[in-house]
Scaffold this motif. Structure first.
Motif, PDB file in Angstrom:
ATOM      1  N   VAL A  86       0.843  -1.196   0.000  1.00 41.16           N
ATOM      2  CA  VAL A  86       0.000   0.000   0.000  1.00 41.16           C
ATOM      3  C   VAL A  86       0.883   1.254   0.000  1.00 41.16           C
ATOM      4  N   LEU A  87       1.996   1.196   0.744  1.00 39.86           N
ATOM      5  CA  LEU A  87       2.923   2.342   0.745  1.00 39.86           C
ATOM      6  C   LEU A  87       3.433   2.620  -0.666  1.00 39.86           C
ATOM      7  N   ARG A  88       3.749   1.570  -1.407  1.00 36.06           N
ATOM      8  CA  ARG A  88       4.220   1.771  -2.789  1.00 36.06           C
ATOM      9  C   ARG A  88       3.129   2.384  -3.664  1.00 36.06           C
ATOM     10  N   GLY A  89       1.901   1.965  -3.435  1.00 36.03           N
ATOM     11  CA  GLY A  89       0.789   2.577  -4.162  1.00 36.03           C
ATOM     12  C   GLY A  89       0.674   4.048  -3.815  1.00 36.03           C
ATOM     13  N   LEU A  90       0.837   4.338  -2.549  1.00 32.52           N
ATOM     14  CA  LEU A  90       0.730   5.717  -2.057  1.00 32.52           C
ATOM     15  C   LEU A  90       1.827   6.596  -2.670  1.00 32.52           C
ATOM     16  N   GLN A  91       3.005   6.008  -2.821  1.00 29.38           N
ATOM     17  CA  GLN A  91       4.124   6.762  -3.407  1.00 29.38           C
ATOM     18  C   GLN A  91       3.885   7.055  -4.886  1.00 29.38           C
ATOM     19  N   ALA A  92       2.946   6.333  -5.495  1.00 29.24           N
ATOM     20  CA  ALA A  92       2.648   6.546  -6.914  1.00 29.24           C
ATOM     21  C   ALA A  92       1.540   7.577  -7.131  1.00 29.24           C
ATOM     22  N   VAL A  93       0.971   8.090  -6.036  1.00 24.44           N
ATOM     23  CA  VAL A  93      -0.111   9.091  -6.149  1.00 24.44           C
ATOM     24  C   VAL A  93       0.489  10.462  -6.486  1.00 24.44           C
ATOM     25  N   ARG A  94      -0.178  11.180  -7.398  1.00 25.87           N
ATOM     26  CA  ARG A  94       0.283  12.552  -7.707  1.00 25.87           C
ATOM     27  C   ARG A  94      -0.227  13.483  -6.616  1.00 25.87           C
ATOM     28  N   GLU A  95       0.661  13.906  -5.740  1.00 22.60           N
ATOM     29  CA  GLU A  95       0.199  14.559  -4.519  1.00 22.60           C
ATOM     30  C   GLU A  95      -0.319  15.978  -4.717  1.00 22.60           C
ATOM     31  N   THR A  96      -0.075  16.565  -5.846  1.00 23.62           N
ATOM     32  CA  THR A  96      -0.543  17.947  -6.039  1.00 23.62           C
ATOM     33  C   THR A  96      -2.058  18.024  -6.210  1.00 23.62           C
ATOM     34  N   THR A  97      -2.671  16.957  -6.672  1.00 22.98           N
ATOM     35  CA  THR A  97      -4.102  17.045  -6.982  1.00 22.98           C
ATOM     36  C   THR A  97      -4.995  16.157  -6.113  1.00 22.98           C
ATOM     37  N   VAL A  98      -4.394  15.238  -5.351  1.00 22.09           N
ATOM     38  CA  VAL A  98      -5.212  14.251  -4.645  1.00 22.09           C
ATOM     39  C   VAL A  98      -5.831  14.825  -3.365  1.00 22.09           C
ATOM     40  N   GLU A  99      -7.089  14.432  -3.091  1.00 19.20           N
ATOM     41  CA  GLU A  99      -7.694  14.772  -1.806  1.00 19.20           C
ATOM     42  C   GLU A  99      -7.767  13.513  -0.923  1.00 19.20           C
ATOM     43  N   ILE A 100      -8.590  12.536  -1.363  1.00 20.21           N
ATOM     44  CA  ILE A 100      -8.809  11.328  -0.558  1.00 20.21           C
ATOM     45  C   ILE A 100      -8.205  10.110  -1.250  1.00 20.21           C
ATOM     46  N   VAL A 101      -7.576   9.248  -0.455  1.00 13.25           N
ATOM     47  CA  VAL A 101      -7.100   7.960  -0.942  1.00 13.25           C
ATOM     48  C   VAL A 101      -7.986   6.865  -0.329  1.00 13.25           C
ATOM     49  N   ALA A 102      -8.530   5.997  -1.184  1.00 14.73           N
ATOM     50  CA  ALA A 102      -9.366   4.874  -0.732  1.00 14.73           C
ATOM     51  C   ALA A 102      -8.583   3.588  -0.936  1.00 14.73           C
ATOM     52  N   VAL A 103      -8.193   2.925   0.150  1.00 14.27           N
ATOM     53  CA  VAL A 103      -7.447   1.666   0.050  1.00 14.27           C
ATOM     54  C   VAL A 103      -8.443   0.511   0.128  1.00 14.27           C
ATOM     55  N   HIS A 104      -8.327  -0.423  -0.814  1.00 13.90           N
ATOM     56  CA  HIS A 104      -9.312  -1.506  -0.887  1.00 13.90           C
ATOM     57  C   HIS A 104      -8.616  -2.832  -1.204  1.00 13.90           C
ATOM     58  N   ASP A 105      -9.122  -3.915  -0.586  1.00 14.07           N
ATOM     59  CA  ASP A 105      -8.621  -5.262  -0.869  1.00 14.07           C
ATOM     60  C   ASP A 105      -9.156  -5.742  -2.214  1.00 14.07           C
ATOM     61  N   ALA A 106      -8.263  -6.199  -3.088  1.00 19.78           N
ATOM     62  CA  ALA A 106      -8.696  -6.737  -4.387  1.00 19.78           C
ATOM     63  C   ALA A 106      -9.682  -7.889  -4.221  1.00 19.78           C
ATOM     64  N   VAL A 107      -9.569  -8.605  -3.109  1.00 20.31           N
ATOM     65  CA  VAL A 107     -10.399  -9.795  -2.901  1.00 20.31           C
ATOM     66  C   VAL A 107     -11.700  -9.494  -2.154  1.00 20.31           C
ATOM     67  N   ARG A 108     -12.154  -8.243  -2.234  1.00 20.58           N
ATOM     68  CA  ARG A 108     -13.492  -7.881  -1.728  1.00 20.58           C
ATOM     69  C   ARG A 108     -14.319  -7.354  -2.904  1.00 20.58           C
ATOM     70  N   PRO A 109     -14.813  -8.263  -3.764  1.00 20.69           N
ATOM     71  CA  PRO A 109     -15.479  -7.825  -4.992  1.00 20.69           C
ATOM     72  C   PRO A 109     -16.913  -7.333  -4.787  1.00 20.69           C
ATOM     73  N   PHE A 110     -17.476  -7.539  -3.594  1.00 25.82           N
ATOM     74  CA  PHE A 110     -18.894  -7.218  -3.404  1.00 25.82           C
ATOM     75  C   PHE A 110     -19.143  -5.823  -2.856  1.00 25.82           C
ATOM     76  N   VAL A 111     -18.090  -5.040  -2.687  1.00 24.46           N
ATOM     77  CA  VAL A 111     -18.303  -3.650  -2.291  1.00 24.46           C
ATOM     78  C   VAL A 111     -19.124  -2.968  -3.381  1.00 24.46           C
ATOM     79  N   THR A 112     -19.979  -2.032  -2.992  1.00 24.72           N
ATOM     80  CA  THR A 112     -20.783  -1.326  -3.993  1.00 24.72           C
ATOM     81  C   THR A 112     -20.250   0.093  -4.201  1.00 24.72           C
ATOM     82  N   ALA A 113     -20.567   0.661  -5.346  1.00 23.75           N
ATOM     83  CA  ALA A 113     -20.174   2.040  -5.646  1.00 23.75           C
ATOM     84  C   ALA A 113     -20.741   2.985  -4.582  1.00 23.75           C
ATOM     85  N   GLU A 114     -21.937   2.673  -4.112  1.00 17.99           N
ATOM     86  CA  GLU A 114     -22.573   3.500  -3.083  1.00 17.99           C
ATOM     87  C   GLU A 114     -21.804   3.445  -1.769  1.00 17.99           C
TER      88      GLU A 114
END
Lengths: 227, 227
Positions: A86-114
């Motif tokens: 997750v830290l490596r993912g975070l280091q790949a974020v363009r920090e000038t424009t980002v507000e919120i980072v949402a970290v999610h497990d790839a193996v939780r496919p039933f989360v909804t957009a809502e």
């Protein structure tokens, strides 16, 4: 702008198959693409970063290329632990424009957009918010092979994902973290250690983590039901 | 002599069906008979008492009469709560000969005879022992819509059943109890309140409680698999 980091570097050692569990198929489609679809459909997310083991990256990109994933911007090689990934993912974020980072497990496919949108909205207010569900069984605190006490069920929640944070807060949390600590099972605990408030957002118990063979069986049925 | 009290008086309000959930069929057989079979097969159990709502008792006895249930001695009408039902079962025990009482949820059909025997053996040593499994998700303590802290996963267990006690200890625990307290979700918590040691016995996560429609789906598959 809000960015999703999809943690897909896990090896899935509890699952018997040869492939990491995020690539096992659910209704003919690898689990990770069900997951990505929810983030594609969520208007509160503008960019998706997938963190994946180097060995799986080429195969993933080949499959991803055949799908319409407008928001998928980066594929980042994973680390030795979930937290390092997750830290490596975070280091790949363009920090000038980002507000919120949402970290999610790839193996939780039933989360909804809502659910994703609600968790992000809560993080915009509170700085940090996680999706949760209520435990089914009575939970005991134990020590040395015996019960210490029964925990009040109303006071407990299972931590699901996404876990959403203001970018700077999560960066600060990771600066303090030992990413090789095996007890580090989620991002929220890092932010809790800073003494910052982490809001909870009630989600569905449908949002299971697929880690064991029986989870995959249940997942197949959840996909085609209205539970 | 060791006695099993099978708590089958629940109305199963979380399940959509018209019948209490313990009578829903699993592979063509009502769930409660799968459960009873495990206790029939366990050499550490000599008698079984079933606690059931008065409305269901006649139907249950009619079905039970067609099966070879050698150990089923009494069918006792249930109370308004789980705790009151178990207390009624306890009052039906012949106290001159009983050593251990094993309380079990009728809607946990996947318990094995071996798990029952191990839990009883532990209660014979320690006075009280419960079957447990490890939680899958990270568990948070919460208050006022926010996380208070992350609980150490190694320190937590889900309380399953059977929960086994020396008869006199469980009677004493029930003498102190408010059986109408809605927070009373298991027998162990009553014994914990006396300050007595309750040992834990590690069991399988297969031993699920069937309370929601998706549990029944999973149960059908667990029945035919080697998970």
């Amino acid at each position: 702008m809000n960015v999703a980091i999809i943690a897909a570097a896990g090896q899935g050692l509890r699952m018997a198959g040869k492939r990491p569990k995020q690539f096992l198929e659910l209704a003919g489609t690898p689990i990770i693409f069900h997951t990505l679809q929810a983030f594609e459909q969520c208007d509160s997310i503008q960019e998706i970063i997938v963190v994946i083991s180097a060995a799986e990256a080429a195969g993933f990109l080949s499959l991803a290329g055949k799908r319409e994933l407008r928001k998928l911007r980066k594929v980042v090689p994973g680390g030795a632990t979930r937290a390092e990934s997750v830290l490596r993912g975070l280091q790949a974020v363009r920090e000038t424009t980002v507000e919120i980072v949402a970290v999610h497990d790839a193996v939780r496919p039933f989360v909804t957009a809502e659910e994703i949108a609600r968790t992000i909205a809560a993080a915009q207010v509170d700085g940090a918010a996680i999706l949760v569900s209520s435990p089914v069984d009575t939970v005991k605190e134990i020590r040395d092979g015996a019960v210490v006490r029964t925990l009040r069920r109303d006071d407990l929640r299972n931590a699901l994902t996404p876990q959403c944070f203001r970018y700077k807060l999560l960066r600060r949390a990771y600066e303090q973290a030992d990413v090789f600590d095996p007890e580090l099972t989620d991002e929220s605990s890092l932010v809790e250690r800073l003494g910052e408030r982490v809001a909870i957002v009630e989600g569905s118990a449908r949002n299971i983590k697929i880690t064991r063979p029986e989870d995959l069986v249940l997942a197949e049925r959840l996909l085609t039901s209205d539970f």
